[in-house]
Design a protein around this motif. Sequence first.
Motif, mmCIF file in Angstrom:
data_model
loop_
_atom_site.group_PDB
_atom_site.id
_atom_site.type_symbol
_atom_site.label_atom_id
_atom_site.label_comp_id
_atom_site.label_asym_id
_atom_site.label_seq_id
_atom_site.Cartn_x
_atom_site.Cartn_y
_atom_site.Cartn_z
ATOM 1 N N GLU A 13 46.129 41.380 40.219
ATOM 2 C CA GLU A 13 47.510 40.892 40.178
ATOM 3 C C GLU A 13 47.648 39.571 39.427
ATOM 4 O OE1 GLU A 13 45.911 41.715 42.962
ATOM 5 O OE2 GLU A 13 46.776 43.718 43.215
ATOM 6 N N PHE A 14 46.532 38.949 39.102
ATOM 7 C CA PHE A 14 46.613 37.636 38.465
ATOM 8 C C PHE A 14 46.673 37.801 36.948
ATOM 9 C CE2 PHE A 14 44.816 33.757 36.632
ATOM 10 C CZ PHE A 14 45.631 32.811 37.226
ATOM 11 N N GLY A 15 47.707 37.214 36.325
ATOM 12 C CA GLY A 15 47.838 37.296 34.875
ATOM 13 C C GLY A 15 47.952 38.734 34.414
ATOM 14 N N THR A 16 47.157 39.059 33.395
ATOM 15 C CA THR A 16 47.182 40.427 32.850
ATOM 16 C C THR A 16 46.180 41.337 33.542
ATOM 17 O OG1 THR A 16 45.521 39.914 31.155
ATOM 18 C CG2 THR A 16 47.834 39.492 30.594
ATOM 19 N N GLY A 17 45.357 40.767 34.433
ATOM 20 C CA GLY A 17 44.333 41.572 35.085
ATOM 21 C C GLY A 17 43.091 41.744 34.244
ATOM 22 N N ALA A 18 43.051 41.101 33.052
ATOM 23 C CA ALA A 18 41.875 41.138 32.180
ATOM 24 C C ALA A 18 41.416 39.706 31.934
ATOM 25 C CB ALA A 18 42.201 41.827 30.854
ATOM 26 N N VAL A 19 40.104 39.513 32.004
ATOM 27 C CA VAL A 19 39.547 38.155 31.905
ATOM 28 C C VAL A 19 38.546 38.090 30.761
ATOM 29 C CG1 VAL A 19 38.189 36.389 33.084
ATOM 30 C CG2 VAL A 19 39.837 37.766 34.378
ATOM 31 N N LYS A 20 38.734 37.115 29.840
ATOM 32 C CA LYS A 20 37.747 36.877 28.795
ATOM 33 C C LYS A 20 36.514 36.207 29.406
ATOM 34 C CE LYS A 20 38.428 33.182 26.066
ATOM 35 N NZ LYS A 20 37.531 32.194 26.653
ATOM 36 N N ILE A 21 35.341 36.505 28.899
ATOM 37 C CA ILE A 21 34.092 35.969 29.465
ATOM 38 C C ILE A 21 33.382 35.121 28.411
ATOM 39 C CG2 ILE A 21 31.919 36.513 30.606
ATOM 40 C CD1 ILE A 21 33.086 39.273 31.298
ATOM 41 N N THR A 22 33.164 33.835 28.777
ATOM 42 C CA THR A 22 32.441 32.893 27.907
ATOM 43 C C THR A 22 31.237 32.386 28.700
ATOM 44 O OG1 THR A 22 34.656 32.189 27.225
ATOM 45 C CG2 THR A 22 32.792 30.970 26.297
ATOM 46 N N PRO A 23 30.172 33.142 28.815
ATOM 47 C CA PRO A 23 29.076 32.812 29.740
ATOM 48 C C PRO A 23 28.426 31.443 29.520
ATOM 49 C CG PRO A 23 28.835 35.046 28.900
ATOM 50 C CD PRO A 23 29.901 34.396 28.084
ATOM 51 N N ALA A 24 28.417 30.972 28.270
ATOM 52 C CA ALA A 24 27.708 29.721 27.980
ATOM 53 C C ALA A 24 28.580 28.482 28.141
ATOM 54 C CB ALA A 24 27.135 29.758 26.558
ATOM 55 N N ASP A 51 31.348 28.277 30.845
ATOM 56 C CA ASP A 51 32.191 28.295 32.040
ATOM 57 C C ASP A 51 31.341 28.726 33.234
ATOM 58 O OD1 ASP A 51 33.990 30.022 34.032
ATOM 59 O OD2 ASP A 51 35.274 28.533 33.044
ATOM 60 N N PRO A 52 31.388 27.989 34.345
ATOM 61 C CA PRO A 52 30.546 28.314 35.515
ATOM 62 C C PRO A 52 30.794 29.715 36.073
ATOM 63 C CG PRO A 52 31.464 26.102 35.722
ATOM 64 C CD PRO A 52 32.146 26.725 34.551
ATOM 65 N N ASN A 53 32.074 30.111 36.166
ATOM 66 C CA ASN A 53 32.369 31.445 36.689
ATOM 67 C C ASN A 53 31.917 32.536 35.718
ATOM 68 O OD1 ASN A 53 33.623 30.486 39.078
ATOM 69 N ND2 ASN A 53 35.492 30.070 37.911
ATOM 70 N N ASP A 54 32.150 32.276 34.430
ATOM 71 C CA ASP A 54 31.734 33.251 33.415
ATOM 72 C C ASP A 54 30.217 33.347 33.330
ATOM 73 O OD1 ASP A 54 34.404 33.378 33.045
ATOM 74 O OD2 ASP A 54 34.405 32.783 30.938
ATOM 75 N N PHE A 55 29.524 32.239 33.656
ATOM 76 C CA PHE A 55 28.059 32.239 33.673
ATOM 77 C C PHE A 55 27.560 33.310 34.647
ATOM 78 C CE2 PHE A 55 23.979 30.938 35.403
ATOM 79 C CZ PHE A 55 23.264 30.535 34.271
ATOM 80 N N ALA A 56 28.190 33.343 35.829
ATOM 81 C CA ALA A 56 27.789 34.336 36.841
ATOM 82 C C ALA A 56 28.128 35.759 36.380
ATOM 83 C CB ALA A 56 28.477 34.023 38.168
ATOM 84 N N LEU A 57 29.308 35.937 35.788
ATOM 85 C CA LEU A 57 29.699 37.256 35.279
ATOM 86 C C LEU A 57 28.740 37.728 34.183
ATOM 87 C CD1 LEU A 57 33.603 37.074 34.995
ATOM 88 C CD2 LEU A 57 32.311 38.811 36.240
ATOM 89 N N GLY A 58 28.433 36.799 33.275
ATOM 90 C CA GLY A 58 27.541 37.138 32.176
ATOM 91 C C GLY A 58 26.161 37.517 32.654
ATOM 92 N N THR A 59 25.701 36.823 33.704
ATOM 93 C CA THR A 59 24.377 37.124 34.256
ATOM 94 C C THR A 59 24.370 38.510 34.893
ATOM 95 O OG1 THR A 59 24.003 34.763 34.693
ATOM 96 C CG2 THR A 59 22.602 36.341 35.859
#
Length: 1104
Positions: free
Chosen positions: A427-438, A440-448
Motif C-alpha cells: 500500500e505504500f507508494g507504488t508498491g515497487a521499491v528500487k534497490i541500491t544495495p551499496a 542504503d542499509p535497508n537495500d543492503f539487506a535486500l541485496g544480500t
Amino acid sequence: MATNAASYNPIGKETGPVSGKPPVLSNETKDAVKHAASSSTTGSHVPGQDAGSKVGTAEAGTGEKKVKSEKELERERKKAEKQAKFDQKKAAQANATPAATSKSKEKKAKAEKKAEEEVLPPYIEETPAGEKKILKPIDDPQYKAYNPIVVESAWYDWWEKEGFFIPKFKEDGKVKDEGSFVIVEPPPNVTGNLHMGHALGNALIDLMIRYNRMHGKTTLWLPGCDHAGISTQSVVENMLWRRQQKTRHDLGRTKFVETVWDWKHEYHQKINNVFRRTGCSFDWTREAFTMDQNFSAAVTETFVRLHDEGIIYRANRLVNWCTKLNTALSNLEVVNKELSGRTLLDVPGYDKKVEFGIIVHFKYEIEGTDEKIEVATTRIETMLGDTGVAVHPDDERYKHLVGKNAVHPFIPGRLMPIVADTYVEKEFGTGAVKITPAHDPNDFALGTRHNLEFINILTDDGKMNENAGPYVGQKRFDVRYTIQEDLKKLGLYVDKKDNAMTVPLCEKSKDVIEPLMKPQWWMKMKDMAAAALDIVETGEIKILPETAEKSYVRWMEDVNDWCLSRQLWWGHQAPMYFAQIYGEENDGADGKLWFAGRTQEEAEAKARKAFPGKNFTLKRDEDVLDTWFSSGLWPFATMGWPNQTHDLETLFPTSVLETGWDILFFWIARMIMFSLKLTGKVPFTEVYCHSLIRDSEGRKMSKSLGNVIDPLDVIEGIALPDLHKKLLVGNLNPIEVERATKYQKSAFPDGIPQCGTDALRFALVSYTTGGGDIAFDIKVIHGYRKFCNKIYQATKYVLGKLDKDFIPQKTAKLTGKESLAERWILHKMTMAARDINKAITDREFMRSTTIIYQYWYNQLCDVYIENSKAIIQDGTPEEKQSAVETLYTALEGALTMIHPYMPFLTEELWQRLPRRPDDATPSIVLAKYPVYDASMDDPASEEAYELVLGISKGVRSLMAEYSLKDEGQVFIQTYDSTSHTTATEQIQSIKSLSGKGVSSLSILSSSDSRPPGCVVFSVSSACAVFLHVKGRVDMDAEIQKASKKLDKTKQGIERQKKILGDKDYKEKVSKELQEVEINKLKDLETERNAFEETIKQFEQLKME
C-alpha cells in the motif's frame, strides 16, 4: 595572632563599597534575598545600629561617654555648614529642572559616587612564583573591596608547589583510614578553548574533591586531555590551508602528524592554564594524554587481545561516510535532522543550498516489453547504483513481472532483476521499491537476500565514480538535479512531491552522510553490553539522575556492533597487519589475511603459523581507531594498565565519574564495558550526569551560533568589541559571524563584566539540580560576585574585632558562657554543617549552595555579626570576649564550609585569621571540613532567638508600613512566661536588631492591657508587637488604603475558589498543582484577615 586586620567599623557604618545584592539561589532563599534587597547595597554586614555606637572608638572598651574637644566640635560645625550649603545647592537644582524619579536620582548618585572613587593602578603580584602569597595589609587600597584579580593571585602556584593536590598514603602505601576518593577528569579535546560546560563539570568535581580531601581521605583528581582524532585533524587541516594553502597530502603523513603534535603542545598548555585559573585541584604529576606512551600501549593491548578473542573482526559493510572529512563515523557521531517537507540545506563544498525533503517518482522500462514500473526515491542520484527492483509476492499488479529485468536508462547493459520480498509494503507508494544495495542499509539487506550486485557509485570525496556512466566526475548533489532533467528527456520522469524525512549529518563537519561499502574493523557489542547493563541494574554502578540511567538502559538493550576504523592520520593506528601472499588474490575485506600484533614481529609470527611455507609481505593498516576506543580505557589506563602499578592497585576502581549526559553512550557505556572485560572491575561506582548549559535564549551552545562562552571571559570580563573580534579568529563563515554578532549584542550589550573564579564556580554549582538544562545568565553569575564581596567585607569586620594579640581557643567547643545570640549562631552553624554534608553526599548540589548561602548571608552576616556589635559595645569584658570567640568560630566554620565552592577567596581570608593553638595546618585546602557537633545543637536557644528575630522583624515591618523613621514607641506584649523571660532578657538584642528609629521599647505581660493608640503585628501565638501611631498617621487615609487592598484580595479569593471548584480542573490537573492553588487560596484568606484586622484597628484608634 590576627594579621593584617581591617580598620574598625563603627556600628551602622558600611564596611565596603557599593556592591549590590546577590541573586536568588532557589525558592528556599527567596525571603533571604528579598531582605538583602531591602538592606544596604553594600557587601558589608547589614547596618542599622544606634547612631551613638561606640564600637571601634576609644571609649568602646570602657563604656564611658567621651566628652568631645573644642576642636572636634568646631570640625563637626564646619562639616554641618558645608553639608547645608550642598543641600541648598541641590534643592535649587531640583527647583530649576523637572523632578527626577527616585530611581533616576539613585542611579545618578551612584554614578557620581563611582566617578569620585579613586581609579586603582593595575595590581602587580610581588610574590615569587610558587611561594606562599605575601599578604598586604587589608586596608591597602587594592584590598579595600573584593577584587578577584587580587584575591586569586599567587595561591594556585603555591598549592601546586606544596603538593597539596597529590594523594597521601599511609606508610605501608595503602590509602588512609578515612578512605579514598578518586575522580579521573573527563579529558577535554585538545582542540583549543574550554567552554562553560567544562567549567560546570569541573566546578562540581572540584567541589567533591576538595570536600573529600578536607575530610581526610586519600584524594586524587587526575588530569588529562583527549587527542580527539576527527576534531583535531580537522582543525589542523583548516589551519594549514588558511596559513599555507596546503593539504595534509602535500605534507605527507609523517610531517602532518608532526605538525599536529606541535599544535597539540601549544593548545594543551592553554587548556591547562584555564584549569589552573579556575582552581581545579589536579595532581599534575599524574597528567595523562590519550596518545602518550603508556596509553598507546594500553590501546594496542586492548585491540590485540579482543581481536585474538574474535570480539574485533573485519567486515565489508555499509558505514556512515563523511565526504568532507573522508572517514567513516559511528552512529553516535551522526546527527539526524528531521524535515517536514521540502527544505534547502547548506552542504559543505556547494555554493548553493541543496534540496531535501522531496520524493521523486520515475519509471524503469521492463526488458523485452512495452511495460514500465514506477518507483520513488528521496535520493534520486542513487538510482545510478540501482541493481534491482522489489515488489511484494502477493501484489497482483506485479506478479507477472517477478523474474524479469528492469533496464537502467543511463548505464548501458545494466539489467536489474525484479524480485519478490515481503519487506515491501503493497500500500505504500507504488508498491515497487528500487534497490541500491551499496548505498542504503535497508537495500543492503535486500541485496544480500536476493544475491544482487553491490555497486558503489561514489568516490570518497563525494563525486561520481566510473560506475556512474556519463555522470562520472560530477558532484553527487549536482547530479541530483541533472538526472531529473535527463529522466524528463527520456519520458521516464513522473513527478516530485514534498516528503517528510530524516537527513543524517556529520556532527563535526555538517556534511550529509553517505552510506558506503567499506571494509572496516568492527567490535561485537552484545555480550559486553549485557554485562555492562547488568552491573547498573544490580546497583553496583549508580547513574544519576534517574533519567540518565533510564536512557543508559534503553541504549544498552538495543546496541549495535561498533565500527572502529577511521580513515584519518591523527590517532592510534590500528595494530593490524595485512598479509599480501605472492601469487594469490589478496582481498582486504578478508579477515583471515589480517593479523594483530603488539609489534610487527608478533603479527609476522602469527601469519607464518597461518600460512606455512608461503611467501608474503606484511603491510600495516593505515586506518586509525575511533577516538572513543582509547577514551573507553581512560579510568584504568591512566592508572598504569596494562602494567600492575601502585595506583592501579590502590586507587582503582575510581569513585565518581562526573560528565554530561550527552556522552552517556559515546563514553560512559564503553568505559564500563572495557573495564569489566579487561580488569574484571567496574571503572567507578557512581556516574553523575550534569545538565547542558544553554544560552539565555535556550539554545545549545555552538561555535556556529557564536554563543559559546569562554570561562576566562566571565572570570576576567571582556568588552563587547573584543567579543566580536573573537568571532573572527575561528572558522565561522560570514553569515555565521553576522548571526553570532547579533546574538552577542543582544545577550551582552555592555560586554561581560568581571565576575572572578569563585563567583563563577558558586553560580554553576547553584544551577545544578540534576534535572533539566541550564539557561546561562551572566547577571546571575555577576550577582554572586556581590556575594563574594559580602563574605569579604564580613571577614574584614571580624578581623577588625580581633586584637593583635588575640589567640582563639584550642577547640571550637562551647565554654558555657555564650549569650543567646552566640548559642543561636553556633546552632545554625552545626545544623548547616549537618545539612551541607548530607546534600553533597546525596549530590544535591543546588541545595548545598542554598544551605551555605543562608548560613553566610541570612544568619552570620545579617543577624549575628550585626548583633555582635551590641554585645561588644555594651557587654561586660567576659561577654565581649565570648562574642569575639564566637565570631571567630562562626567565621572559621563559614570559610571552611564554603571553601570547596570558593577556593581562592577562602584561602585569602583564612590565611589572615590566627590559628588555634597547636594547629599547624598550612592551608585551608587541608583544613578539616565542618561536621555536625551535637553539643552545639540547641533547639531551645534557636526557638528563643527566633522570637527575638521575629519581634525585631515586626518592629521594622510596622515602622516601614507606616513610614515612621524616628521616635518609634514600641511595646512588646508576651502571652506566656517563656516568651516574657526571653523578651526581657534580650531587650538589648531586640533594640539592636529593630533599627535606629525606635526611641523606646517596653515589655508587657499578658495581664497588661493593650497599649492605646497602637497598631499590632502578630509575631506568634506567644507574642505581639505594638507600635504607637496615633497622631502620626492619617487614620482615614490608612483605612481607605487598606479597604482597597481588601477588595482586591477578596476578588482574588473568589477567582481561586472558582478555579478549585471546577470539576474539569479536579479531574485533569495533578494533585501537586492543585496543592499549589489551594495554598494560594490560604495565603489570600490570611491576607484578607490581616486587612480586616488593620481596618478594625484604625476604627478603634479613631475612637480612642
